[in-house]
Design a protein around this motif. Structure first.
Motif, PDB file in Angstrom:
ATOM      1  N   HIS A 111      -0.107   4.914 -10.964  1.00 10.60           N
ATOM      2  CA  HIS A 111       0.868   4.697  -9.892  1.00 10.60           C
ATOM      3  C   HIS A 111       2.290   4.530 -10.420  1.00 10.60           C
ATOM      4  O   HIS A 111       3.258   4.790  -9.702  1.00 10.60           O
ATOM      5  N   LEU A 157       2.019  -1.480  -7.172  1.00  9.53           N
ATOM      6  CA  LEU A 157       1.286  -0.807  -8.242  1.00  9.53           C
ATOM      7  C   LEU A 157      -0.109  -1.397  -8.343  1.00  9.53           C
ATOM      8  O   LEU A 157      -0.261  -2.599  -8.564  1.00  9.53           O
ATOM      9  N   ASP A 186       0.827  -1.225   0.000  1.00  8.24           N
ATOM     10  CA  ASP A 186       0.000   0.000   0.000  1.00  8.24           C
ATOM     11  C   ASP A 186       0.854   1.264   0.000  1.00  8.24           C
ATOM     12  O   ASP A 186       0.520   2.268   0.640  1.00  8.24           O
ATOM     13  N   SER A 187       1.947   1.226  -0.742  1.00 13.44           N
ATOM     14  CA  SER A 187       2.849   2.380  -0.821  1.00 13.44           C
ATOM     15  C   SER A 187       2.144   3.603  -1.393  1.00 13.44           C
ATOM     16  O   SER A 187       2.505   4.743  -1.074  1.00 13.44           O
ATOM     17  N   TYR A 188       1.128   3.388  -2.217  1.00 16.52           N
ATOM     18  CA  TYR A 188       0.434   4.487  -2.900  1.00 16.52           C
ATOM     19  C   TYR A 188      -0.363   5.388  -1.961  1.00 16.52           C
ATOM     20  O   TYR A 188      -0.772   6.488  -2.344  1.00 16.52           O
ATOM     21  N   SER A 209       8.804   8.965  -6.871  1.00 14.05           N
ATOM     22  CA  SER A 209       9.085   8.762  -5.442  1.00 14.05           C
ATOM     23  C   SER A 209      10.504   8.302  -5.172  1.00 14.05           C
ATOM     24  O   SER A 209      11.002   8.448  -4.059  1.00 14.05           O
ATOM     25  N   ASP A 253       3.995   7.815 -10.236  1.00 12.68           N
ATOM     26  CA  ASP A 253       4.249   8.168  -8.828  1.00 12.68           C
ATOM     27  C   ASP A 253       5.416   7.372  -8.262  1.00 12.68           C
ATOM     28  O   ASP A 253       6.243   7.902  -7.507  1.00 12.68           O
ATOM     29  N   ILE A 254       5.472   6.093  -8.617  1.00 11.16           N
ATOM     30  CA  ILE A 254       6.541   5.216  -8.137  1.00 11.16           C
ATOM     31  C   ILE A 254       7.897   5.717  -8.632  1.00 11.16           C
ATOM     32  O   ILE A 254       8.871   5.783  -7.872  1.00 11.16           O
TER      33      ILE A 254
END
Length: 463
Positions: A316, A311, A277-279, A323, A319-320
C-alpha cells in the motif's frame, strides 16, 4: 445648652438621612423584583442571556428540544430537565476549564485521537444505537455455526467487553460531550480525529451524525482542542464525491476556531483529512483528486489539504505515493495484525515516507478485544497488561521520531481500544473487563505522561 441643641439637630438629620437611604434601597429591591422573570429558578438563572457562552447553551438545548419532540411524543419535562442540567454543567465547567489550564500542560497538537459520535440511547435518540450492536457472523458458515447470533440488549448488555463510566450514553448528550472533552484535555491530546460520514449517511449500524459536528467543535474550542475529520468509507466514495465532501467540510466548518490546520514544512496552514480504508479505491481514482494534473484536482485550490491514507499491507505504501496522498497512518491497535500495525515495521515505513516527502503517522493503542461483536476473533485480542501494552506502543512510536502520533482510540468501545474511563461491572450474564488494579482514568494519565515525554524528546530531535 447650645451644644445640646447642635447635637439634637445632628441626630435628627442623621435619622432622616438613614430613613431616606432605607426607602431608596427598598424601592430598588422592588424594582429588581418586578424585572425578574417568574420562570427564573435554580436551573434558569436571571441574567442567563447576558453571558454569551450560556446563551449558546440555550440555543443548543432549544434545537435539541425540537429533535427530541420528533422522536418521542411527550418530551417537555425531559427537555426542561436537560436545560437545567446543561446550564448547571456549563456554570460548573467554567471553573473546571480554568483549573485544567492551570494544572495541566498545554494540549499537544501532535497527538491526534480517534473519536466516535455514533452512540445513542432512548433518552436522546428514542432508541439504543451501537450499544445494541449485532453479533457479526464469521464469513465461513462452518465456523459461524459454532458461535452465538443475535444482538446486544442495553443498558446491562452492551456491544463491548468493557463498560463505560458514563454508562450506555448518547453522543448527543451535552453533558457527555463535555465529559469527553474534559477527559481528552486531561490526557494532553490536542487534536480530535472525528469519525465522519456525509450528511444523511452513516455506518450500517448507526444514524447520521454530521449535525453533531458544530457542537463538538464548540466544546473542543472551550477546552482548547482542535478537530480534524476521519472520512469513513461510504457508498460510491470516489474522487468526485470526495471533492464535494472536502468542499462541504471546509465551507461549513473551516472558519470555526477549533477547526484543525497543520503547519507544513513550507509554512502553509492546511486542513488535514484521514481517509479510512483508502486502499479500496484504486490509485488512478485518487490521483484524479490528489495530483496537480488530476481531472478533479483539489491541489492549489482553496480546498487543498493534507490527505492521510490508511496503510494496511506493505504494498500500500507504493499505492499511497502514486495516489498523491500526503502521508499514511496505521490505525489498528493490534501489534502484528497487519503490516502497518506491526511495531517492528514502523522504522522502514518512516524511512520510505522520509524519502518520498510523506508524513508517517503511527497509531498507538492500549489493547484490542472485539469478541463482544466478533465472538470468533479471539486470536486478535491484545491484552492491556495493566497499561504495559500501551506504553510499549508509545515507546515504539517515539523511536521513529514521527511528526504526529495518532491514538486508537478515545471511545471505540466495540473493539476495546478506548482510553475513555471504564468501570468494573457485573450482570447476571456478563462480567465486563476493567482497568483494575488502576483507576478508571489510568489510560488518560498514561497518555498525558507520554505526551510530555514526546515533547521533551522532540526538543532533542530538533537540536
Amino acid at each position: 445648652i447650645l451644644n445640646y441643641d447642635i447635637m439634637a439637630r445632628f441626630r435628627r438629620r442623621t435619622c432622616i438621612i438613614l430613613l431616606l437611604f432605607i426607602l431608596f434601597i427598598c424601592s430598588i429591591m422592588m424594582a429588581l423584583k418586578t424585572l425578574r422573570p417568574d420562570r427564573a429558578g435554580f436551573g434558569d438563572p436571571f441574567g442567563l442571556g447576558l453571558l454569551p457562552e450560556l446563551q449558546q447553551w440555550t440555543v443548543l438545548v432549544d434545537s435539541k428540544q425540537n429533535s427530541l419532540n420528533r422522536v418521542q411524543g411527550d418530551t417537555v419535562t425531559r427537555v426542561s430537565n436537560l436545560h437545567s442540567i446543561a446550564v448547571n454543567t456549563m456554570k460548573a465547567s467554567m471553573s473546571s476549564v480554568k483549573k485544567l489550564e492551570e494544572e495541566l500542560s498545554s494540549p499537544n497538537y501532535n497527538f491526534h485521537i480517534f473519536y466516535y459520535t455514533w452512540y445513542g440511547n432512548p433518552q436522546f435518540d428514542g432508541k439504543y444505537i451501537h450499544w445494541n450492536h449485532p453479533l457479526l457472523p464469521h464469513w465461513d458458515p462452518k465456523i459461524a455455526n459454532n458461535y452465538p447470533k443475535g444482538r446486544h440488549n442495553p443498558p446491562e448488555d452492551i456491544g463491548a467487553n468493557f463498560y463505560p463510566e458514563l454508562g450506555s450514553y448518547s453522543s448527543k448528550d451535552p453533558t457527555v460531550i463535555e465529559a469527553h472533552m474534559k477527559q481528552m484535555r486531561s490526557a494532553s491530546t490536542g487534536v480530535i480525529v472525528l469519525s465522519w460520514y456525509p450528511p444523511g449517511m452513516a455506518d450500517e449500524n448507526g444514524e447520521p451524525t454530521d449535525d453533531l459536528v458544530p457542537i463538538v467543535l464548540d466544546y473542543a474550542h472551550k477546552y482548547n482542542l482542535k478537530v480534524t475529520f476521519h472520512i469513513e468509507p461510504y457508498k460510491d466514495r470516489d474522487d468526485r464525491s470526495m471533492y464535494h465532501n472536502v468542499k462541504y467540510i471546509i465551507d461549513k466548518y473551516g472558519s470555526h476556531p477549533a477547526f484543525y490546520r497543520h503547519k507544513t514544512s513550507t509554512g502553509r496552514l492546511l486542513p488535514m483529512f484521514y481517509v479510512y480504508d483508502s486502499y479500496v479505491t484504486i490509485p488512478e481514482i485518487w490521483s484524479n483528486l490528489l495530483t496537480v494534473s488530476g481531472s478533479q484536482s483539489i491541489r492549489n485550490t482553496p480546498y487543498d489539504a493534507l490527505f492521510i491514507a490508511l496503510l494496511v499491507e506493505e504494498r500500500h505504501k507504493h499505492d499511497i505515493h502514486r495516489s498523491g496522498f500526503d502521508g499514511m497512518y496505521t490505525y489498528f491497535a493490534t501489534n502484528g495484525f497487519s503490516y502497518g500495525s506491526s511495531h517492528h515495521n514502523w522504522a522502514s515505513l518512516k524511512a520510505f515516507c522520509d524519502s518520498n516527502n510523506l508524513m508517517f503517522i503511527p497509531s498507538v493503542g492500549p489493547g484490542y478485544i472485539d469478541t463482544s461483536i466478533r465472538p470468533w476473533n479471539n486470536h486478535n485480542t491484545r491484552n492491556r497488561v495493566n497499561g504495559k501494552y500501551y506504553e510499549t506502543a508509545f515507546s515504539a512510536a517515539l523511536l521513529v521520531r514521527p511528526e504526529i502520533i495518532s491514538i486508537t482510540s478515545f471511545n471505540e468501545w466495540h473493539e476495546g481500544t478506548q482510553i475513555e474511563k471504564a468501570v468494573p461491572k457485573r450482570t447476571g450474564q456478563v462480567v465486563y473487563l476493567d482497568y483494575k488494579p488502576h483507576k478508571p482514568n489510568v489510560y488518560l494519565e498514561l497518555t498525558q505522561k507520554w505526551s510530555e515525554k514526546y515533547r521533551k524528546e522532540q526538543e532533542q530531535w530538533l537540536m
